[in-house]
Design a protein around this motif. Sequence first.
Motif, PDB file in Angstrom:
ATOM      1  N   THR A 115     -26.302  43.973  58.136  1.00  0.00           N
ATOM      2  CA  THR A 115     -26.770  42.582  58.104  1.00  0.00           C
ATOM      3  C   THR A 115     -27.374  42.196  59.447  1.00  0.00           C
ATOM      4  O   THR A 115     -26.989  42.720  60.494  1.00  0.00           O
ATOM      5  CB  THR A 115     -25.622  41.575  57.818  1.00  0.00           C
ATOM      6  N   GLY A 116     -28.303  41.258  59.399  1.00  0.00           N
ATOM      7  CA  GLY A 116     -28.682  40.566  60.608  1.00  0.00           C
ATOM      8  C   GLY A 116     -27.575  39.597  60.974  1.00  0.00           C
ATOM      9  O   GLY A 116     -26.799  39.169  60.107  1.00  0.00           O
ATOM     10  N   VAL A 117     -27.477  39.250  62.242  1.00  0.00           N
ATOM     11  CA  VAL A 117     -26.386  38.378  62.686  1.00  0.00           C
ATOM     12  C   VAL A 117     -26.926  37.091  63.312  1.00  0.00           C
ATOM     13  O   VAL A 117     -26.688  35.993  62.813  1.00  0.00           O
ATOM     14  CB  VAL A 117     -25.463  39.098  63.691  1.00  0.00           C
ATOM     15  N   PRO A 284     -24.091  30.642  70.695  1.00  0.00           N
ATOM     16  CA  PRO A 284     -24.593  30.192  71.998  1.00  0.00           C
ATOM     17  C   PRO A 284     -25.848  29.337  71.831  1.00  0.00           C
ATOM     18  O   PRO A 284     -26.585  29.463  70.851  1.00  0.00           O
ATOM     19  CB  PRO A 284     -24.916  31.511  72.721  1.00  0.00           C
ATOM     20  N   VAL A 285     -26.097  28.465  72.793  1.00  0.00           N
ATOM     21  CA  VAL A 285     -27.254  27.577  72.750  1.00  0.00           C
ATOM     22  C   VAL A 285     -28.535  28.393  72.617  1.00  0.00           C
ATOM     23  O   VAL A 285     -28.698  29.446  73.231  1.00  0.00           O
ATOM     24  CB  VAL A 285     -27.306  26.686  74.017  1.00  0.00           C
ATOM     25  N   GLY A 286     -29.440  27.919  71.766  1.00  0.00           N
ATOM     26  CA  GLY A 286     -30.700  28.612  71.559  1.00  0.00           C
ATOM     27  C   GLY A 286     -30.642  29.738  70.560  1.00  0.00           C
ATOM     28  O   GLY A 286     -31.637  30.439  70.349  1.00  0.00           O
ATOM     29  N   THR A 287     -29.484  29.920  69.927  1.00  0.00           N
ATOM     30  CA  THR A 287     -29.283  31.022  68.991  1.00  0.00           C
ATOM     31  C   THR A 287     -28.976  30.477  67.608  1.00  0.00           C
ATOM     32  O   THR A 287     -28.238  29.505  67.473  1.00  0.00           O
ATOM     33  CB  THR A 287     -28.121  31.921  69.462  1.00  0.00           C
ATOM     34  N   GLY A 288     -29.538  31.098  66.587  1.00  0.00           N
ATOM     35  CA  GLY A 288     -29.303  30.682  65.210  1.00  0.00           C
ATOM     36  C   GLY A 288     -28.958  31.865  64.340  1.00  0.00           C
ATOM     37  O   GLY A 288     -28.997  33.022  64.783  1.00  0.00           O
ATOM     38  N   PRO A 289     -28.608  31.631  63.079  1.00  0.00           N
ATOM     39  CA  PRO A 289     -28.228  32.728  62.177  1.00  0.00           C
ATOM     40  C   PRO A 289     -29.438  33.577  61.796  1.00  0.00           C
ATOM     41  O   PRO A 289     -30.558  33.069  61.691  1.00  0.00           O
ATOM     42  CB  PRO A 289     -27.656  31.999  60.965  1.00  0.00           C
ATOM     43  N   PHE A 290     -29.190  34.854  61.579  1.00  0.00           N
ATOM     44  CA  PHE A 290     -30.235  35.809  61.185  1.00  0.00           C
ATOM     45  C   PHE A 290     -29.737  36.523  59.933  1.00  0.00           C
ATOM     46  O   PHE A 290     -29.332  37.677  59.967  1.00  0.00           O
ATOM     47  CB  PHE A 290     -30.480  36.783  62.331  1.00  0.00           C
ATOM     48  N   ALA A 291     -29.753  35.799  58.829  1.00  0.00           N
ATOM     49  CA  ALA A 291     -29.083  36.246  57.594  1.00  0.00           C
ATOM     50  C   ALA A 291     -29.970  37.174  56.777  1.00  0.00           C
ATOM     51  O   ALA A 291     -30.621  36.763  55.818  1.00  0.00           O
ATOM     52  CB  ALA A 291     -28.656  35.037  56.766  1.00  0.00           C
ATOM     53  N   LEU A 292     -29.996  38.448  57.160  1.00  0.00           N
ATOM     54  CA  LEU A 292     -30.687  39.479  56.398  1.00  0.00           C
ATOM     55  C   LEU A 292     -29.681  40.498  55.896  1.00  0.00           C
ATOM     56  O   LEU A 292     -28.806  40.924  56.650  1.00  0.00           O
ATOM     57  CB  LEU A 292     -31.730  40.192  57.268  1.00  0.00           C
TER      58      LEU A 292
END
Length: 320
Positions: A115-117, A284-292
Amino acid sequence: MIARRALLAASVPTALAAQPARPPTPTRLIIPYGPGNITDQVARVLLEVLAARHGWRVTADNQPGAGGMLGTNALIRAPADGSIFGIVAAAALTIVPHTQRTPRFDPLPDLVPVTGVAISSSFLAVNGALPVHSVAELVAYARSRPADNPIFYYSPGNGTVPHLNLEALRRALDFPMQHVPYRTSAAGNTDLLANRVQVTMDSFALTLEHIRAGTLRPLAFNSPTRHPLLPEVPTFAEAAPGVRLMNSWQGLFFPRGTPAQVVDRAAADLLNVVNSTAFVERLPVGTGPFALGPAGLTAHIRAESERIGRLVEEIGLTQD
């Protein structure tokens, strides 16, 4: 009737025994970076939410060194029994294979994407003294400078995401800028604030406080949508249509040969976590989910690696 009940009762254990065993979950996560690194921060949030939501009990195993390659190679050599998985950052998967003279691994044959995280976006930002307020103005200003007095951009080293992004931008819009590689982001940022270099696309967390203070000026945000903290800053799709840049991201992987049922079960639990509010709110700030999922992550790696490979060849990066 009694005989029939006895027959049904006797058949229950047999039916249960015929059901496939639920695949085990991993017990160790290899993190190829040191404590406090952005990938390490993401990994620890992930493990805490996994434990709370799905009962996973996983030990974090930091194995830093060689830009993540030592730990990544340890993951490749790990037993393919589902007990060990790893979190690897984009650079080790899509950049390093093109910048090393003899790559230690080819990610897709050697690792099984799960998965992407998480994914991190960045701002194109300039020193506040630079008389530009948009990407178009930056291009025009850079073109107006004499050849012996160009504007400079910094990166935390050759072949890093900020370096490749700014080279891709410079080439796509056909304007001059001189690259200054630093050993660390902190050193480059110090010179940026002192106006010894003028342009950056370093990490969101590094630049945000200086953007808020007015010492740096953001020109564009490398994401499909504007950032809610700075909604006045356009995306690259708005500021420079057609320009394709990359982001830093992390993905989860098993060693090659891990059984498909182990990968599928892990992917289901992990995607559930990556899509959860409990996970997203603690990133962390500036980071979002990478749901692959497995297929999506595989396709993303292939497409990004091909594009980066062409750029590395055009730049003529010296391979180590």
